[in-house]
Design a protein around this motif. Structure first.
Motif, PDB file in Angstrom:
ATOM      1  N   ARG A  11       0.831  -1.210   0.000  1.00  0.00           N
ATOM      2  CA  ARG A  11       0.000   0.000   0.000  1.00  0.00           C
ATOM      3  C   ARG A  11       0.866   1.262   0.000  1.00  0.00           C
ATOM      4  NH1 ARG A  11      -2.697  -3.816  -0.116  1.00  0.00           N
ATOM      5  NH2 ARG A  11      -2.641  -3.510  -2.321  1.00  0.00           N
ATOM      6  N   ALA A  12       1.974   1.242   0.722  1.00  0.00           N
ATOM      7  CA  ALA A  12       2.877   2.396   0.741  1.00  0.00           C
ATOM      8  C   ALA A  12       3.450   2.657  -0.640  1.00  0.00           C
ATOM      9  CB  ALA A  12       3.997   2.176   1.761  1.00  0.00           C
ATOM     10  N   ALA A  13       3.845   1.592  -1.318  1.00  0.00           N
ATOM     11  CA  ALA A  13       4.387   1.739  -2.673  1.00  0.00           C
ATOM     12  C   ALA A  13       3.326   2.284  -3.628  1.00  0.00           C
ATOM     13  CB  ALA A  13       4.918   0.397  -3.170  1.00  0.00           C
ATOM     14  N   GLU A  14       2.097   1.799  -3.483  1.00  0.00           N
ATOM     15  CA  GLU A  14       1.009   2.303  -4.332  1.00  0.00           C
ATOM     16  C   GLU A  14       0.741   3.786  -4.054  1.00  0.00           C
ATOM     17  OE1 GLU A  14      -2.281  -0.271  -3.551  1.00  0.00           O
ATOM     18  OE2 GLU A  14      -1.419  -1.912  -4.732  1.00  0.00           O
ATOM     19  N   ALA A  15       0.776   4.172  -2.798  1.00  0.00           N
ATOM     20  CA  ALA A  15       0.546   5.576  -2.457  1.00  0.00           C
ATOM     21  C   ALA A  15       1.654   6.462  -3.032  1.00  0.00           C
ATOM     22  CB  ALA A  15       0.451   5.739  -0.934  1.00  0.00           C
ATOM     23  N   ARG A  16       2.895   5.963  -3.008  1.00  0.00           N
ATOM     24  CA  ARG A  16       3.997   6.734  -3.600  1.00  0.00           C
ATOM     25  C   ARG A  16       3.834   6.860  -5.117  1.00  0.00           C
ATOM     26  NH1 ARG A  16       6.556   3.939   0.236  1.00  0.00           N
ATOM     27  NH2 ARG A  16       7.359   5.184   1.931  1.00  0.00           N
ATOM     28  N   ALA A  17       3.395   5.796  -5.747  1.00  0.00           N
ATOM     29  CA  ALA A  17       3.145   5.838  -7.194  1.00  0.00           C
ATOM     30  C   ALA A  17       2.019   6.825  -7.507  1.00  0.00           C
ATOM     31  CB  ALA A  17       2.795   4.445  -7.713  1.00  0.00           C
ATOM     32  N   ASP A  18       0.985   6.810  -6.684  1.00  0.00           N
ATOM     33  CA  ASP A  18      -0.109   7.765  -6.862  1.00  0.00           C
ATOM     34  C   ASP A  18       0.390   9.196  -6.693  1.00  0.00           C
ATOM     35  OD1 ASP A  18      -1.839   5.658  -7.309  1.00  0.00           O
ATOM     36  OD2 ASP A  18      -2.733   5.734  -5.287  1.00  0.00           O
ATOM     37  N   VAL A  27      -3.144  16.660  -3.670  1.00  0.00           N
ATOM     38  CA  VAL A  27      -3.317  15.215  -3.863  1.00  0.00           C
ATOM     39  C   VAL A  27      -1.986  14.508  -3.642  1.00  0.00           C
ATOM     40  CG1 VAL A  27      -3.928  13.412  -5.529  1.00  0.00           C
ATOM     41  CG2 VAL A  27      -5.260  15.533  -5.423  1.00  0.00           C
ATOM     42  N   ARG A  28      -0.914  15.082  -4.175  1.00  0.00           N
ATOM     43  CA  ARG A  28       0.419  14.513  -3.985  1.00  0.00           C
ATOM     44  C   ARG A  28       0.761  14.452  -2.492  1.00  0.00           C
ATOM     45  NH1 ARG A  28       2.487  16.578  -7.927  1.00  0.00           N
ATOM     46  NH2 ARG A  28       2.706  18.699  -7.142  1.00  0.00           N
ATOM     47  N   ASP A  29       0.481  15.546  -1.774  1.00  0.00           N
ATOM     48  CA  ASP A  29       0.758  15.588  -0.332  1.00  0.00           C
ATOM     49  C   ASP A  29      -0.054  14.545   0.424  1.00  0.00           C
ATOM     50  OD1 ASP A  29       2.509  17.652  -0.801  1.00  0.00           O
ATOM     51  OD2 ASP A  29       1.112  19.230  -0.141  1.00  0.00           O
ATOM     52  N   ARG A  30      -1.322  14.405   0.046  1.00  0.00           N
ATOM     53  CA  ARG A  30      -2.177  13.413   0.702  1.00  0.00           C
ATOM     54  C   ARG A  30      -1.630  12.005   0.474  1.00  0.00           C
ATOM     55  NH1 ARG A  30      -7.286  13.108  -2.197  1.00  0.00           N
ATOM     56  NH2 ARG A  30      -6.213  11.464  -3.319  1.00  0.00           N
ATOM     57  N   CYS A  31      -1.201  11.724  -0.734  1.00  0.00           N
ATOM     58  CA  CYS A  31      -0.651  10.403  -1.056  1.00  0.00           C
ATOM     59  C   CYS A  31       0.644  10.144  -0.287  1.00  0.00           C
ATOM     60  CB  CYS A  31      -0.416  10.278  -2.553  1.00  0.00           C
ATOM     61  SG  CYS A  31      -1.936  10.234  -3.524  1.00  0.00           S
ATOM     62  N   ALA A  35       1.400   7.237   2.366  1.00  0.00           N
ATOM     63  CA  ALA A  35       2.557   6.339   2.262  1.00  0.00           C
ATOM     64  C   ALA A  35       3.331   6.303   3.574  1.00  0.00           C
ATOM     65  CB  ALA A  35       3.468   6.794   1.122  1.00  0.00           C
ATOM     66  N   ALA A  36       3.499   7.460   4.190  1.00  0.00           N
ATOM     67  CA  ALA A  36       4.215   7.510   5.470  1.00  0.00           C
ATOM     68  C   ALA A  36       3.456   6.725   6.541  1.00  0.00           C
ATOM     69  CB  ALA A  36       4.409   8.962   5.908  1.00  0.00           C
ATOM     70  N   ALA A  37       2.135   6.841   6.549  1.00  0.00           N
ATOM     71  CA  ALA A  37       1.337   6.101   7.524  1.00  0.00           C
ATOM     72  C   ALA A  37       1.448   4.591   7.285  1.00  0.00           C
ATOM     73  CB  ALA A  37      -0.121   6.543   7.449  1.00  0.00           C
TER      74      ALA A  37
END
Length: 65
Positions: A11-18, A27-31, A35-37
């Motif tokens: 999920r972290a990797a997907e959030a970074r890709a997003d 949106v970038r900041d939210r993603c 990822a950090a969470a």
């Protein structure tokens, strides 16, 4: 690595890709926050697995005596 840790790392990797694909800064900041969470949860799962394994080894060592 546990299934839960794998899940969180994925999920972290997907959030970074997003985040990389996001056109909007918010949106970038939210993603990136997501990822950090997910990273924190994966680290916690890893630590829990390690502590559980250590505890099982201690119990086995006590049972052998």
């Amino acid at each position: 690595m546990s299934t839960h840790e794998d899940f969180c790392r994925t999920r972290a990797a997907e959030a970074r890709a997003d985040a990389d694909a996001a056109a909007l800064a918010n949106v970038r900041d939210r993603c990136l926050r997501a990822a950090a969470a997910w990273d924190v949860m994966a680290d916690r799962a890893h630590r829990t697995d390690r502590l559980r394994a250590d505890q099982e080894l201690r119990k086995a060592a006590l049972a052998d005596h």
